[in-house]
Design a protein around this motif. Structure first.
Motif, PDB file in Angstrom:
ATOM      1  N   SER A   1      44.272   3.733 -29.369  1.00  0.00           N
ATOM      2  CA  SER A   1      43.019   4.431 -29.829  1.00  0.00           C
ATOM      3  C   SER A   1      42.186   4.856 -28.727  1.00  0.00           C
ATOM      4  N   ASN A   2      40.953   5.126 -29.156  1.00  0.00           N
ATOM      5  CA  ASN A   2      40.045   5.847 -28.020  1.00  0.00           C
ATOM      6  C   ASN A   2      38.560   5.237 -28.765  1.00  0.00           C
ATOM      7  N   ALA A   3      37.802   5.267 -27.931  1.00  0.00           N
ATOM      8  CA  ALA A   3      36.136   5.041 -28.095  1.00  0.00           C
ATOM      9  C   ALA A   3      35.431   5.432 -27.125  1.00  0.00           C
ATOM     10  N   THR A   4      34.187   5.923 -27.401  1.00  0.00           N
ATOM     11  CA  THR A   4      33.058   6.550 -26.461  1.00  0.00           C
ATOM     12  C   THR A   4      32.151   5.465 -26.502  1.00  0.00           C
ATOM     13  N   ASN A   5      31.487   5.139 -25.123  1.00  0.00           N
ATOM     14  CA  ASN A   5      30.351   4.261 -24.939  1.00  0.00           C
ATOM     15  C   ASN A   5      29.363   4.732 -24.036  1.00  0.00           C
ATOM     16  N   ARG A   6      28.429   4.637 -24.178  1.00  0.00           N
ATOM     17  CA  ARG A   6      27.128   5.040 -23.402  1.00  0.00           C
ATOM     18  C   ARG A   6      27.277   4.304 -22.003  1.00  0.00           C
ATOM     19  N   VAL A   7      26.787   4.958 -20.949  1.00  0.00           N
ATOM     20  CA  VAL A   7      26.753   4.275 -19.611  1.00  0.00           C
ATOM     21  C   VAL A   7      25.316   3.904 -19.644  1.00  0.00           C
ATOM     22  N   ARG A  20      26.641   1.101 -15.831  1.00  0.00           N
ATOM     23  CA  ARG A  20      27.836   0.259 -16.334  1.00  0.00           C
ATOM     24  C   ARG A  20      27.899   0.793 -17.767  1.00  0.00           C
ATOM     25  N   VAL A  21      29.348   0.678 -17.975  1.00  0.00           N
ATOM     26  CA  VAL A  21      29.679   1.075 -19.253  1.00  0.00           C
ATOM     27  C   VAL A  21      30.565  -0.346 -19.970  1.00  0.00           C
ATOM     28  N   SER A  22      30.396  -0.527 -21.447  1.00  0.00           N
ATOM     29  CA  SER A  22      31.108  -1.595 -21.871  1.00  0.00           C
ATOM     30  C   SER A  22      32.402  -1.193 -22.262  1.00  0.00           C
ATOM     31  N   PHE A  41      40.684  -1.231  -6.499  1.00  0.00           N
ATOM     32  CA  PHE A  41      40.561  -2.239  -7.423  1.00  0.00           C
ATOM     33  C   PHE A  41      38.940  -2.512  -7.775  1.00  0.00           C
ATOM     34  N   MET A  42      39.166  -2.725  -9.326  1.00  0.00           N
ATOM     35  CA  MET A  42      37.573  -3.175  -9.547  1.00  0.00           C
ATOM     36  C   MET A  42      37.802  -4.393 -10.698  1.00  0.00           C
ATOM     37  N   ARG A  43      36.778  -4.853 -11.098  1.00  0.00           N
ATOM     38  CA  ARG A  43      36.686  -6.047 -11.966  1.00  0.00           C
ATOM     39  C   ARG A  43      35.434  -5.519 -13.091  1.00  0.00           C
ATOM     40  N   LEU A  44      35.742  -6.241 -14.167  1.00  0.00           N
ATOM     41  CA  LEU A  44      34.657  -6.157 -15.234  1.00  0.00           C
ATOM     42  C   LEU A  44      33.601  -7.453 -14.750  1.00  0.00           C
ATOM     43  N   ASP A  45      32.444  -7.059 -15.295  1.00  0.00           N
ATOM     44  CA  ASP A  45      31.464  -8.067 -14.982  1.00  0.00           C
ATOM     45  C   ASP A  45      31.414  -9.094 -15.943  1.00  0.00           C
ATOM     46  N   SER A  46      30.577 -10.182 -16.087  1.00  0.00           N
ATOM     47  CA  SER A  46      30.944 -11.420 -17.077  1.00  0.00           C
ATOM     48  C   SER A  46      30.701 -10.757 -18.437  1.00  0.00           C
ATOM     49  N   GLU A  47      30.023  -9.784 -18.661  1.00  0.00           N
ATOM     50  CA  GLU A  47      29.782  -9.088 -20.202  1.00  0.00           C
ATOM     51  C   GLU A  47      30.798  -7.980 -20.461  1.00  0.00           C
ATOM     52  N   GLY A  90      33.752  13.771 -13.510  1.00  0.00           N
ATOM     53  CA  GLY A  90      32.478  14.359 -14.083  1.00  0.00           C
ATOM     54  C   GLY A  90      31.714  13.601 -15.088  1.00  0.00           C
ATOM     55  N   ILE A  91      32.195  12.112 -15.386  1.00  0.00           N
ATOM     56  CA  ILE A  91      31.434  11.493 -16.315  1.00  0.00           C
ATOM     57  C   ILE A  91      30.123  11.416 -15.852  1.00  0.00           C
ATOM     58  N   GLU A  92      29.377  11.342 -16.799  1.00  0.00           N
ATOM     59  CA  GLU A  92      27.562  11.033 -16.854  1.00  0.00           C
ATOM     60  C   GLU A  92      27.369  10.118 -17.527  1.00  0.00           C
ATOM     61  N   GLY A  93      26.921  10.492 -18.943  1.00  0.00           N
ATOM     62  CA  GLY A  93      26.047   9.573 -19.798  1.00  0.00           C
ATOM     63  C   GLY A  93      27.100   8.685 -20.628  1.00  0.00           C
ATOM     64  N   GLU A  94      28.119   9.181 -20.906  1.00  0.00           N
ATOM     65  CA  GLU A  94      29.024   8.726 -21.783  1.00  0.00           C
ATOM     66  C   GLU A  94      30.321   8.684 -21.233  1.00  0.00           C
ATOM     67  N   VAL A  95      31.292   7.699 -21.706  1.00  0.00           N
ATOM     68  CA  VAL A  95      32.710   7.496 -21.184  1.00  0.00           C
ATOM     69  C   VAL A  95      33.450   7.325 -22.396  1.00  0.00           C
ATOM     70  N   THR A  96      34.658   8.079 -22.432  1.00  0.00           N
ATOM     71  CA  THR A  96      35.776   7.938 -23.441  1.00  0.00           C
ATOM     72  C   THR A  96      36.730   6.944 -22.802  1.00  0.00           C
ATOM     73  N   PHE A  97      37.177   6.018 -23.698  1.00  0.00           N
ATOM     74  CA  PHE A  97      38.190   5.092 -23.189  1.00  0.00           C
ATOM     75  C   PHE A  97      39.400   5.585 -23.965  1.00  0.00           C
TER      76      PHE A  97
END
Length: 145
Positions: free
Chosen positions: A6-12, A17-19, A85-91, A105-112
């Motif tokens: 699937s896909n989802a869009t979340n705000r930065v 950071r983005v969830s 390499f990256m890691r997710l934070d504790s949240e 070119g991502i700015e205010g929102e990210v689509t996963f």
């Protein structure tokens, strides 16, 4: 749950950071993936993200090539020179770093976007355009058997 679907869009957020969607975090957790291999997609303005096995898969392919060949050099340039390499934070958030912003070119929102054994980060409008183009192309030619 063993696949990214699937896909989802979340705000930065204000700190960049983005969830990561809960369903994607569940897949990461089920596979005990803590370190994320991130690299610039070969064809789209997207960042591909998976576990260390994703990098290992490309490196196994490199082992089959002449290390001095143009193909091996190009592949290494993309998977090593275009990867981090990256890691997710504790949240469960991911930092939208300059590495990600510059390429996508991502700015205010990210689509996963789920891609089975990895997922991608897209600028929302670029993802929608690519998905529409893929749907249109498959509609014209039909899936190949």
């Amino acid at each position: 749950m063993s696949r990214f679907l699937s896909n989802a869009t979340n705000r930065v957020d204000a700190k960049g950071r983005v969830s990561v969607p809960a369903t994607f975090r569940a897949v990461l957790s089920s596979q005990a993936i803590e370190e994320l291999y991130c690299f610039q997609d070969f064809h789209y303005p997207a960042i591909n993200i998976g576990g260390p096995e994703l990098l290992a898969r490309f490196e196994r392919r490199l082992e089959d090539l002449d290390p001095f060949s143009l193909e091996a050099n190009r592949m290494s340039l993309l998977i090593h020179g275009g990867g981090i390499f990256m890691r997710l934070d504790s949240e469960g958030r991911l930092m939208v770093s300059d590495f990600i912003r510059t390429y996508t070119g991502i700015e205010g929102e990210v689509t996963f976007a789920g891609r089975a054994d990895y997922f991608q980060l897209w600028r929302p409008d670029a993802f929608q355009a690519a998905q529409n183009a893929a749907r249109e192309e498959l509609g014209r030619s039909g899936p190949r058997s």
